[in-house]
Design a protein around this motif. Structure first.
Motif, PDB file in Angstrom:
ATOM      1  N   ALA A 239     -22.288  31.215   8.768  1.00 39.70           N
ATOM      2  CA  ALA A 239     -22.452  29.979   8.447  1.00 39.70           C
ATOM      3  C   ALA A 239     -22.938  29.712   6.902  1.00 39.70           C
ATOM      4  O   ALA A 239     -23.038  28.729   6.463  1.00 39.70           O
ATOM      5  CB  ALA A 239     -23.547  29.298   9.276  1.00 39.70           C
ATOM      6  N   ASN A 287     -18.055  15.162   4.722  1.00 38.62           N
ATOM      7  CA  ASN A 287     -19.461  14.682   4.693  1.00 38.62           C
ATOM      8  C   ASN A 287     -20.365  15.945   4.321  1.00 38.62           C
ATOM      9  O   ASN A 287     -21.553  15.922   4.514  1.00 38.62           O
ATOM     10  CB  ASN A 287     -19.806  14.261   6.104  1.00 38.62           C
ATOM     11  CG  ASN A 287     -19.533  15.249   7.411  1.00 38.62           C
ATOM     12  OD1 ASN A 287     -18.285  15.780   7.175  1.00 38.62           O
ATOM     13  ND2 ASN A 287     -20.325  15.537   8.344  1.00 38.62           N
TER      14      ASN A 287
ATOM     15  N   ASN B 233     -21.237  16.887  14.451  1.00 35.25           N
ATOM     16  CA  ASN B 233     -20.469  17.522  13.302  1.00 35.25           C
ATOM     17  C   ASN B 233     -21.391  17.018  12.011  1.00 35.25           C
ATOM     18  O   ASN B 233     -20.723  16.976  10.816  1.00 35.25           O
ATOM     19  CB  ASN B 233     -18.907  17.437  13.094  1.00 35.25           C
ATOM     20  CG  ASN B 233     -18.181  17.949  14.247  1.00 35.25           C
ATOM     21  OD1 ASN B 233     -18.657  18.865  15.019  1.00 35.25           O
ATOM     22  ND2 ASN B 233     -16.784  17.443  14.408  1.00 35.25           N
ATOM     23  N   GLY B 234     -22.289  16.023  12.240  1.00 37.96           N
ATOM     24  CA  GLY B 234     -23.272  15.592  11.187  1.00 37.96           C
ATOM     25  C   GLY B 234     -22.443  14.649  10.356  1.00 37.96           C
ATOM     26  O   GLY B 234     -22.578  14.337   9.213  1.00 37.96           O
ATOM     27  N   ILE B 235     -21.596  14.048  11.183  1.00 36.63           N
ATOM     28  CA  ILE B 235     -20.850  12.797  10.473  1.00 36.63           C
ATOM     29  C   ILE B 235     -21.726  11.395  10.282  1.00 36.63           C
ATOM     30  O   ILE B 235     -22.786  11.606  11.009  1.00 36.63           O
ATOM     31  CB  ILE B 235     -19.564  12.284  10.872  1.00 36.63           C
ATOM     32  CG1 ILE B 235     -19.552  11.756  12.438  1.00 36.63           C
ATOM     33  CG2 ILE B 235     -18.459  13.609  11.117  1.00 36.63           C
ATOM     34  CD1 ILE B 235     -18.516  11.408  13.057  1.00 36.63           C
ATOM     35  N   GLY B 240     -23.510  12.118   5.555  1.00 32.40           N
ATOM     36  CA  GLY B 240     -23.739  12.036   7.084  1.00 32.40           C
ATOM     37  C   GLY B 240     -25.122  12.334   7.533  1.00 32.40           C
ATOM     38  O   GLY B 240     -26.209  12.196   6.723  1.00 32.40           O
ATOM     39  N   GLU B 246     -26.773  21.520  15.231  1.00 41.75           N
ATOM     40  CA  GLU B 246     -27.541  21.911  14.621  1.00 41.75           C
ATOM     41  C   GLU B 246     -29.066  21.685  15.111  1.00 41.75           C
ATOM     42  O   GLU B 246     -29.961  22.991  15.229  1.00 41.75           O
ATOM     43  CB  GLU B 246     -27.625  21.914  13.159  1.00 41.75           C
ATOM     44  CG  GLU B 246     -26.090  22.568  12.466  1.00 41.75           C
ATOM     45  CD  GLU B 246     -26.181  22.182  10.898  1.00 41.75           C
ATOM     46  OE1 GLU B 246     -27.343  21.711  10.562  1.00 41.75           O
ATOM     47  OE2 GLU B 246     -24.929  22.137  10.404  1.00 41.75           O
ATOM     48  N   TYR B 282     -11.782  13.970  10.786  1.00 39.00           N
ATOM     49  CA  TYR B 282     -12.925  14.838   9.819  1.00 39.00           C
ATOM     50  C   TYR B 282     -13.199  16.046  10.257  1.00 39.00           C
ATOM     51  O   TYR B 282     -13.538  16.519  11.290  1.00 39.00           O
ATOM     52  CB  TYR B 282     -14.136  14.103  10.093  1.00 39.00           C
ATOM     53  CG  TYR B 282     -14.565  13.060   8.996  1.00 39.00           C
ATOM     54  CD1 TYR B 282     -13.701  11.944   8.831  1.00 39.00           C
ATOM     55  CD2 TYR B 282     -15.642  12.957   8.297  1.00 39.00           C
ATOM     56  CE1 TYR B 282     -13.935  11.074   7.908  1.00 39.00           C
ATOM     57  CE2 TYR B 282     -15.969  12.048   7.378  1.00 39.00           C
ATOM     58  CZ  TYR B 282     -15.051  10.904   7.157  1.00 39.00           C
ATOM     59  OH  TYR B 282     -15.330   9.899   6.227  1.00 39.00           O
ATOM     60  N   THR B 283     -12.524  16.889   9.357  1.00 37.06           N
ATOM     61  CA  THR B 283     -12.507  18.691   9.395  1.00 37.06           C
ATOM     62  C   THR B 283     -13.839  18.937   9.281  1.00 37.06           C
ATOM     63  O   THR B 283     -14.838  18.283   8.761  1.00 37.06           O
ATOM     64  CB  THR B 283     -11.520  19.104   8.363  1.00 37.06           C
ATOM     65  OG1 THR B 283     -12.024  18.673   6.873  1.00 37.06           O
ATOM     66  CG2 THR B 283     -10.149  18.637   8.396  1.00 37.06           C
ATOM     67  N   GLN B 285     -15.868  22.054   8.141  1.00 39.19           N
ATOM     68  CA  GLN B 285     -15.600  23.271   7.093  1.00 39.19           C
ATOM     69  C   GLN B 285     -15.833  24.887   7.715  1.00 39.19           C
ATOM     70  O   GLN B 285     -16.694  24.741   8.718  1.00 39.19           O
ATOM     71  CB  GLN B 285     -16.314  23.238   5.913  1.00 39.19           C
ATOM     72  CG  GLN B 285     -17.940  23.327   6.029  1.00 39.19           C
ATOM     73  CD  GLN B 285     -18.642  22.544   4.973  1.00 39.19           C
ATOM     74  OE1 GLN B 285     -18.088  21.965   4.159  1.00 39.19           O
ATOM     75  NE2 GLN B 285     -19.783  23.108   4.628  1.00 39.19           N
ATOM     76  N   LYS B 288     -19.559  25.846   8.509  1.00 42.80           N
ATOM     77  CA  LYS B 288     -20.309  24.781   8.923  1.00 42.80           C
ATOM     78  C   LYS B 288     -21.163  25.649   9.824  1.00 42.80           C
ATOM     79  O   LYS B 288     -20.694  26.265  10.878  1.00 42.80           O
ATOM     80  CB  LYS B 288     -19.728  23.521   9.719  1.00 42.80           C
ATOM     81  CG  LYS B 288     -20.358  22.734  10.534  1.00 42.80           C
ATOM     82  CD  LYS B 288     -21.178  21.714  10.090  1.00 42.80           C
ATOM     83  CE  LYS B 288     -21.689  20.905  10.922  1.00 42.80           C
ATOM     84  NZ  LYS B 288     -22.672  21.489  11.858  1.00 42.80           N
ATOM     85  N   ALA B 289     -22.318  25.564  10.070  1.00 44.54           N
ATOM     86  CA  ALA B 289     -23.254  26.006  10.824  1.00 44.54           C
ATOM     87  C   ALA B 289     -22.925  25.553  12.384  1.00 44.54           C
ATOM     88  O   ALA B 289     -22.601  24.612  12.833  1.00 44.54           O
ATOM     89  CB  ALA B 289     -25.040  25.652  10.919  1.00 44.54           C
ATOM     90  N   ILE B 290     -23.157  26.645  13.336  1.00 48.92           N
ATOM     91  CA  ILE B 290     -22.753  26.475  14.848  1.00 48.92           C
ATOM     92  C   ILE B 290     -21.449  26.207  15.125  1.00 48.92           C
ATOM     93  O   ILE B 290     -20.655  27.041  15.754  1.00 48.92           O
ATOM     94  CB  ILE B 290     -23.571  25.265  15.557  1.00 48.92           C
ATOM     95  CG1 ILE B 290     -25.130  25.288  15.181  1.00 48.92           C
ATOM     96  CG2 ILE B 290     -23.580  25.422  16.816  1.00 48.92           C
ATOM     97  CD1 ILE B 290     -26.106  26.514  15.414  1.00 48.92           C
TER      98      ILE B 290
END
Lengths: 526, 526
Positions: A239, A287, B233-235, B240, B246, B282-283, B285, B288-290
């Motif tokens: 991550a 985001n 996804n933290g949006i 976000g 997480e 919304y992609t 990355q 991204k964690a988890i």
């Protein structure tokens, strides 16, 4: 006068830990370009690579050491003499070279990975720091997996590293497991056990597995650390590492409460993020904090209303602070070579001679198709030119027909690195599939597509498309990027570059094998 | 027996704060699908929307309230009677409905945005909670911009909300400005000033502007909060919200140290993340964690070596815990309707009648082109079917020719929502540009492309391509997604859906304008 005691050193590991992310394969030119941009951003230390791991990595670190002015240039090394010699040989021409050596101190790593004993770890750490110190005063030591280590044993190892002359001690959270209060408490305990730590720089290195990399780094800084290891866009193993831009903007935005500061030029953040995203092929999600497309955008009506009434009702940062206003450069089809060169200089690219000619030719081609060529377009074109390599396949010509009523057909001609051309044609499930299969036939390789992404560089129907391809060839993963107003042309270029990269890496690995260099299955990291 | 005192309630705001992200426009079917998946994930509360803001939002919240079993279903409302009435009417058919009402308590918001006084805020908060309480026992109150509010004034407002019967008090960090120790200290002060907070659920709601949303949420939980507002996804607005996955995996992984737990079924995390990413466009990355593609992947040689020797040397979580192993379903061209239905059920889709027939037709088309159809492919196909709308343009036929030696040519035929067909042709800078321009001509609209992304659903040359388009039409931004093995077909579908979405939103806004509903420039959020 700035308060030196509260200055936080930014140690950027984009080119080392970041470059270890799956599918990233930066060539020397690309690494050098990122290093120059990091210098413009004002980072304190660039960890340029891990020189023992491959001749390519060695050469890139050496080029950065010789060419990039400003930051300390650092090379990573395990504790062996060969590792440290390679790191030194790679960085020694820098204005300010650093050797960073490390060994794991957690019992799980000592027993399972190193398959050795605590006593042996102590001996290796002592010898490594002593050997590095013969070359340079600036030696960093990391007890790998520090956050999961027995703190008393780790303190013992750190004391020995200090006795041998280490000037920076970095305690990584290698697996991204710690929590802010735990990590801070660990540093407090280390200061108690090793009072001499007050005389050197203590450093944090955090991974984001549980989403806490920035918070853990910040907790370490609050506990007294004054160096933070981080990477642009937060890339790195799994991550990733703590995100450089989040750390810098946190300290910047909350300076009056926290009192810590960095020497970073925040106005270079947006450009650095774009460059790294483009060259690595690692997208930044919309985001993402600070550098995501939405970080400074609002949707809900009242937010817009609030922002209009008073920016600070919903925005705690100003987009200009990170350089998001810097994209005002616009060239058109009548702009000349001089205007292009000036625009590139403003963007931080020093382009001369044949490269300028080539960039000008590309610029003219694109200016014929697009009314306005923006700073973002220029960045994409120049990055694209940097990816050109004389030893690579080149797309000479292609034709693709696609229709909903019959299968797509692709024909291509490719010029070969050794001279000559190859041709291929294919009908596939879709135009891109047919195109890639035709390329496989033309270059006589069995590459297998693993990932495929397309993004537009700017908005609008005449936008440049940037295609990233990840493929597998003979058991090796490699990526390639291509830019064009034509998405199929960009796809073809990206695919051919990925094939070229895979073959170049295979050749390098082959050469290395014959030279019996360091065994590639032994390339660890903090 | 589980320890109820340490249970953290997961309040998911993907469909409210998340849906406010620029360019996201989910239709009712898509929102319902996400809500069903959130129920499978085991969240405690679904904030389904902000019913007063549009008839579309109202209907989606109502559908979720009527259809989704398990979680509390919550609607957001400002303090006005109309807002609260709309929220109640939307959620009242839920098993367990909740009204969430809010008003800003920071002086900057009171003065600059609301342009009112502290006394007026107190009066509005009192009236709102009292009015909501007439409808339901489950009333949540948020002092907006809580982290920047004068804590004594905020405590006064909270005390009044409690006096009127609020059962959950949520103190948001609306602008993402706070730091963990500050946020924790604020909650400690609130507990001191308002002892009655010990008898209700206190809640965190954090934004990620400085990269601290998860850490701040966690600090609030450590200080005694037992509800966390977060999004998949933290949006959410700007950078976000705190990322649901997480938070859940942090509490799960560090349970033995922290002692807090959630009722979430972690094995549904990967699927939920994919669904939300796909439907919002919304992609996520790679780092991204988890839920990033690399979260469980290693590159460096020693890491792989270490992982082979002992997983826990570098991995603190197991990929199976978040459901990454669940993609073992594979169908082929000979699989029948029963096998498809069974596979879809395993994936959590309940598909019947005409929808099953349509899905089966799509499946057969794709199975003809791909040897293996995986769970990921099925998810993409079913999501794609959900996007079909009877009132939308449909791509009937297309033909695209592209070549490096001449400009690309595209011809299309589109069936119109009201019946009839439109045709268009265009030559452009690239095949996608030509295709989109031909569609504009066919549907007689001047849509302007803003963003364009392509991803492959799975690896391999016969992968499904998923195209996301963001465009502007008559001053309105709208997105669309299309899936096909042919990237051009997927692009055309995505573009037509985005146009259909933009026109549908325009029509809804028009209708609303005539009905003189709540003024759209007044839609705020915590």
């Amino acid at each position: 006068m700035p308060d030196e005691a509260n200055r936080v050193r930014i140690f950027d590991t984009t080119l080392r830990d970041g470059e270890q992310s799956p599918g990233i394969s930066l060539n020397k030119t690309e690494k050098l370009e990122i290093a120059h941009q990091l210098a413009r951003l004002g980072v304190d230390i660039i960890e340029a690579g891990f020189p023992i791991t491959s001749p390519g990595d060695f050469e890139a670190v050496q080029a950065i050491a010789r060419d990039v002015e400003g930051p300390v240039v650092c090379g990573l090394a395990r504790t062996s003499k060969e590792d440290i010699d390679a790191a030194w040989n790679a960085v020694k021409d820098a204005e300010r070279p650093r050797i960073h050596t490390f060994i794991a101190t957690s019992d799980i790593h000592i027993e399972r990975k190193l398959q050795t004993t605590r006593d042996d770890v102590i001996g290796q750490a002592r010898a490594a720091v002593a050997h590095a110190k013969r070359y340079t005063d600036d030696v960093e030591f990391s007890p790998e997996d520090g956050s999961r280590s027995d703190v008393e044993f780790m303190a013992e190892v750190i004391q020995i590293a200090l006795d041998e002359g280490a000037t920076t001690i970095n305690v990584p959270d290698t697996v991204g497991y710690t929590m802010p209060h735990e990590y801070a408490a660990m540093f407090e305990e280390l200061y108690r056990l090793v009072p001499a730590l007050r005389d050197v720089v203590l450093s944090v290195h955090c991974h984001n597995d549980l989403g806490l990399a920035v918070a853990n780094s910040f907790a370490g800084l609050t506990a007294g650390c004054r160096q933070v290891e981080c990477a642009v866009n937060g890339i790195g193993e799994r991550a990733g590492n703590a995100s450089l831009e989040e750390i810098v903007m946190l300290l910047h935005t909350r300076k009056s409460s926290v009192g810590l500061w960095t020497g970073a030029n925040t106005r270079e953040i947006a450009r650095t993020s774009r460059l790294v995203s483009r060259l690595t092929g690692y997208t930044v999600q919309p985001n993402k904090a600070i550098v995501g497309r939405n970080a400074f955008a609002h949707e809900a009506g009242i937010h817009q209303d609030g922002v209009l009434k008073e920016r600070t009702t919903y925005e705690i940062m100003d987009a200009t602070t990170i350089g998001l206003d810097a994209n005002s450069i616009v060239l058109g089809k009548h702009s000349g070579r001089h205007a292009l060169r000036k625009a590139l200089e403003e963007l931080g690219f020093e382009v001369e001679g044949a490269t300028l000619n080539q960039a000008f030719k590309r610029f003219k081609d694109i200016a014929d198709k697009k009314k306005k060529v923006t700073a973002l377009d220029l960045e994409a074109i120049v990055s694209d030119e940097m990816r050109q390599s004389p030893a690579a396949f080149e797309l000479e010509w292609f034709e693709v027909e696609a229709s909903s009523s019959r299968g797509p057909l692709a024909r291509v001609r490719v010029s070969m690195p050794g001279g000559g051309v190859g041709e291929g044609s294919f009908t596939g499930d879709g135009p891109v599939d047919a195109f890639f299969s035709a390329i496989n036939a033309a270059v006589r390789q069995e590459a297998r597509l693993k990932e495929y992404h397309v993004s537009a560089v700017t908005g609008g129907r005449d936008a440049l498309g940037e295609v990233t391809v990840l493929l597998e060839l003979a058991g090796r993963m490699a990526s390639g990027v291509g830019v064009s107003t034509d998405i199929l042309e960009a796809s073809g270029k990206a695919y051919l570059r990925a094939i070229s990269n895979a073959l170049a890496e295979s050749a390098a690995a082959e050469a290395e094998h014959h030279l019996s260099r360091a065994e590639p299955e032994q390339t660890p990291t903090p």
